[in-house]
Design a protein around this motif. Structure first.
Motif, PDB file in Angstrom:
ATOM      1  N   HIS A 135       0.815  -1.210   0.000  1.00  0.00           N
ATOM      2  CA  HIS A 135       0.000   0.000   0.000  1.00  0.00           C
ATOM      3  C   HIS A 135       0.850   1.262   0.000  1.00  0.00           C
ATOM      4  N   TYR A 136       2.086   1.150   0.472  1.00  0.00           N
ATOM      5  CA  TYR A 136       2.942   2.324   0.641  1.00  0.00           C
ATOM      6  C   TYR A 136       4.151   2.321  -0.283  1.00  0.00           C
ATOM      7  N   ASP A 137       4.098   1.472  -1.306  1.00  0.00           N
ATOM      8  CA  ASP A 137       5.171   1.412  -2.295  1.00  0.00           C
ATOM      9  C   ASP A 137       4.850   2.407  -3.402  1.00  0.00           C
ATOM     10  N   SER A 138       5.269   3.648  -3.222  1.00  0.00           N
ATOM     11  CA  SER A 138       4.903   4.711  -4.144  1.00  0.00           C
ATOM     12  C   SER A 138       5.373   4.428  -5.566  1.00  0.00           C
ATOM     13  N   ALA A 139       6.552   3.842  -5.708  1.00  0.00           N
ATOM     14  CA  ALA A 139       7.087   3.540  -7.041  1.00  0.00           C
ATOM     15  C   ALA A 139       6.237   2.482  -7.745  1.00  0.00           C
ATOM     16  N   ALA A 140       5.824   1.462  -7.000  1.00  0.00           N
ATOM     17  CA  ALA A 140       4.988   0.415  -7.588  1.00  0.00           C
ATOM     18  C   ALA A 140       3.624   0.959  -7.981  1.00  0.00           C
ATOM     19  N   ILE A 141       3.077   1.818  -7.152  1.00  0.00           N
ATOM     20  CA  ILE A 141       1.787   2.433  -7.458  1.00  0.00           C
ATOM     21  C   ILE A 141       1.895   3.252  -8.742  1.00  0.00           C
ATOM     22  N   LYS A 142       2.974   3.997  -8.858  1.00  0.00           N
ATOM     23  CA  LYS A 142       3.187   4.821 -10.054  1.00  0.00           C
ATOM     24  C   LYS A 142       3.312   3.959 -11.302  1.00  0.00           C
ATOM     25  N   ASP A 143       4.005   2.839 -11.202  1.00  0.00           N
ATOM     26  CA  ASP A 143       4.166   1.956 -12.362  1.00  0.00           C
ATOM     27  C   ASP A 143       2.819   1.460 -12.876  1.00  0.00           C
ATOM     28  N   VAL A 144       1.894   1.169 -11.974  1.00  0.00           N
ATOM     29  CA  VAL A 144       0.585   0.658 -12.363  1.00  0.00           C
ATOM     30  C   VAL A 144      -0.313   1.776 -12.878  1.00  0.00           C
ATOM     31  N   MET A 145      -0.314   2.922 -12.193  1.00  0.00           N
ATOM     32  CA  MET A 145      -1.255   3.982 -12.535  1.00  0.00           C
ATOM     33  C   MET A 145      -0.833   4.819 -13.730  1.00  0.00           C
ATOM     34  N   GLY A 146       0.454   4.874 -14.014  1.00  0.00           N
ATOM     35  CA  GLY A 146       0.917   5.628 -15.174  1.00  0.00           C
ATOM     36  C   GLY A 146       0.521   7.092 -15.124  1.00  0.00           C
ATOM     37  N   ASP A 147      -0.142   7.581 -16.167  1.00  0.00           N
ATOM     38  CA  ASP A 147      -0.519   8.999 -16.236  1.00  0.00           C
ATOM     39  C   ASP A 147      -1.540   9.391 -15.179  1.00  0.00           C
ATOM     40  N   PHE A 148      -2.218   8.428 -14.580  1.00  0.00           N
ATOM     41  CA  PHE A 148      -3.232   8.724 -13.573  1.00  0.00           C
ATOM     42  C   PHE A 148      -2.618   8.875 -12.183  1.00  0.00           C
ATOM     43  N   PHE A 149      -1.297   8.747 -12.100  1.00  0.00           N
ATOM     44  CA  PHE A 149      -0.576   8.965 -10.854  1.00  0.00           C
ATOM     45  C   PHE A 149      -0.116  10.423 -10.812  1.00  0.00           C
ATOM     46  N   PRO A 150      -0.360  11.146  -9.724  1.00  0.00           N
ATOM     47  CA  PRO A 150       0.007  12.572  -9.672  1.00  0.00           C
ATOM     48  C   PRO A 150       1.516  12.776  -9.551  1.00  0.00           C
ATOM     49  N   GLU A 151       2.050  13.643 -10.388  1.00  0.00           N
ATOM     50  CA  GLU A 151       3.460  14.019 -10.341  1.00  0.00           C
ATOM     51  C   GLU A 151       3.549  15.478  -9.919  1.00  0.00           C
TER      52      GLU A 151
END
Length: 556
Positions: free
Chosen positions: A521-537
């Motif tokens: 739940h707290y692996d920000s890098a893994a979350i980003k890999d899955v969400m792609g453009d829907f992950f906030p940068e």
């Protein structure tokens, strides 16, 4: 006014509402009564919303008794009271509490909710474990069959453009049965328009059924809306431009029914005070804890144990939760480090079992911010597609049939189809130690950049940029009005084919066999890999840098 006394007032109204009930429970002191009275001001109890229903159901042998005027319920608008329990300020909530009829001698009857399909983009009913600590059952809007008229959220019904006039005839009505049945005795598939109650998944009996109706995406007030003369137009829109739900006691078998008259049912509601006393003591204790803890955390200098991180670390959760926020605000503390290293299930034990009435078919992505890192925090993200139901657009499901296909079906089976990725999307800023919302921006309010993304700036009122170099003076802005603001993104009812949604990352995370040995739940890098453009940068910067080039985040 004390936030958790307000919380106590709202929850107490949900459970055992009005002062008559409080007196029957033997409560003393004027503080709770005062806050009950203030919370009661947000209720709309009038002849139109509380009108008596039929006493005998047509064309059946069942006897149906309308007990709406004595049941315990509350309508909650986060903008009326100081917002609690991490709500979306654009949402509206209705809670109702009914006794459990699970004893063998009480199975000759059940409770029902009779309601009109509201003019909102999404709604659902959730039955919560005693006080909101966990899920008993949930029924989404598109699972409900209309008794009369149509359900505009169902596939193939034509949407709200085809919705019949719900004026005096109340043409679009549904009934939701509350059935208190042991988990291993429940029929599958579930009976039409049924929500389970009475027992937790392990068979533990609950003290009371607490059902919450949540509504997102209120439609604008219709020009031809038949507003009752004793209802304020704003309140009418808040209710979804329909009556508030009614509660019906249905006698299935007169010989086994525990109560046979309206007076008996209402008396049973008032006499069931054991749980009210327990909740009263618990909430008073919670209020005292809050009084000691929250001000110190809010005003602390933080020093070496900085709140948040730079850049912010985004994490997934079942719902924003105070217990998790108190610790995650301080990522460098020895306590949090120990929890994450020694207790891999820290995420499950302190976060997912939320006690703030979460929406269990929605995704949440959140991060703790720290104004010490910069005057402005700016982020860019792609918004999932959503239906403009208020403009008559029908909800697109692709080949997914919500009525017959389990929501947890393999999400990859819908890839490549045309569908709306979410029903509703928003971004909100919270005061984590007060469980309160500062402000929110919902999907249709966001101004979109030329490349289809949205850019949002977060700052104090004092440091607010005068303009966005791309959008000008009218741009997306959230105000942080607390020392440790928490930013949260909501994905309401994501489509099973929206594989980049944070909800489906969470689902995959928890179904992985290695879940109990890691903190996905707290692996920000893994979350980003899955969400792609829907992950906030995003990044922190000064006000001047944002006004010049958006802190270097394009396009500009």
């Amino acid at each position: 006014m004390k936030t958790y006394i307000r919380l106590a007032a709202v929850l107490f109204l949900v459970l055992y509402g009005l002062q008559t009930t409080a007196r029957s429970a033997g409560f003393e002191g004027s503080t709770l009564e005062t806050h009950q009275r203030k919370a009661t001001e947000s209720l709309l109890v009038n002849n139109h919303n509380r009108e008596s229903g039929r006493t005998v159901r047509a064309q059946t042998s069942q006897q149906a008794i309308d007990i709406t005027d004595c049941i315990l319920s509350t309508f909650y608008n986060p903008q009326d009271l100081e917002p609690l329990m991490y709500p979306d300020s654009n949402a509206r909530y209705f809670f109702i509490a009914v006794p459990v009829l699970s004893d063998p001698g009480k199975q000759g009857a059940h409770f029902e909710i009779e309601a009109d399909f509201p003019l909102v983009r999404y709604f659902s009913w959730t039955n919560y474990v005693n006080g909101g600590g966990g899920l008993l059952d949930v029924v989404m809007d598109n699972m409900l069959e209309a008794e009369t008229g149509i359900n505009p959220t169902q596939k193939g019904q034509g949407g709200f453009a085809e919705l019949a006039d719900s004026g005096e005839e109340q043409a679009n009505i549904y009934r939701l049965q509350i059935k208190d049945v042991l988990p291993d005795k429940r029929s599958s598939p579930r009976p039409q328009n049924t929500i389970w109650g009475g027992y937790e998944t392990d068979g533990t009996e609950v003290a009371i059924n607490i059902l919450g109706l949540r509504m997102y995406g209120l439609h604008p007030l219709q020009d031809n809306s038949r507003i009752p003369p004793d209802v304020d137009p704003v309140q009418w829109q808040d209710q979804g431009q329909v009556r508030l739900p009614r509660c019906i006691y249905v006698i299935d078998d007169a010989e086994q029914a525990p109560y046979r008259t309206k007076e008996e049912v209402c008396q049973a509601v008032l006499e069931n005070t054991r749980y009210a006393r327990i909740m009263h003591r618990f909430l008073n204790g919670l209020d005292r804890l809050h009084d000691r803890l929250a001000p110190r955390l809010e005003q602390s200098s933080r020093g070496g144990a900085r709140a948040g991180a730079n850049p912010p670390q985004w994490h997934i959760g079942g719902a924003p939760n105070m217990r998790k926020s108190i610790l995650s605000s301080y990522p460098d503390t020895v306590l949090l480090s120990a929890l994450q290293n020694w207790l891999p299930m820290y995420s499950r034990s302190l976060f997912l079992e939320s006690n703030y009435y979460p929406n269990w078919n929605s995704g949440y992505l959140s991060a703790v911010l720290n104004p010490d890192f910069g005057e402005v925090y700016v982020f860019r993200v792609k918004i999932p597609s959503f239906p403009l139901t208020d403009q008559g657009e029908e909800i697109a499901y692709g080949s997914w049939d919500p009525e017959s296909t389990p929501y947890e079906q393999d999400i990859h089976s819908y890839i490549g189809e045309e569908f709306h990725q979410v029903r509703y999307w928003s971004v909100c800023l919270y005061k984590p130690y007060l469980a309160a919302v500062s402000n929110c921006i919902r999907d249709i309010q966001l101004k979109v950049d030329p490349d289809g993304f949205v850019t949002v700036a977060v700052s104090s009122q004092e440091d607010r940029p005068l303009l966005d170099p791309v959008l000008g003076e009218e741009y997306n802005w959230l105000e942080w009005d607390t020392l440790i603001p928490t930013l949260a993104i909501r994905e309401i009812y994501p489509h099973p084919g929206f594989e980049q949604g944070c909800f489906w990352y969470k689902t995959a995370c928890e179904s992985d066999p290695s879940y109990e040995n890691r903190n996905c739940h707290y692996d920000s890098a893994a979350i980003k890999d899955v969400m792609g453009d829907f992950f906030p940068e995003g990044r922190y910067c000064s006000t001047e840098e944002f006004e010049k080039n958006r802190c270097g985040i394009g396009p500009w």
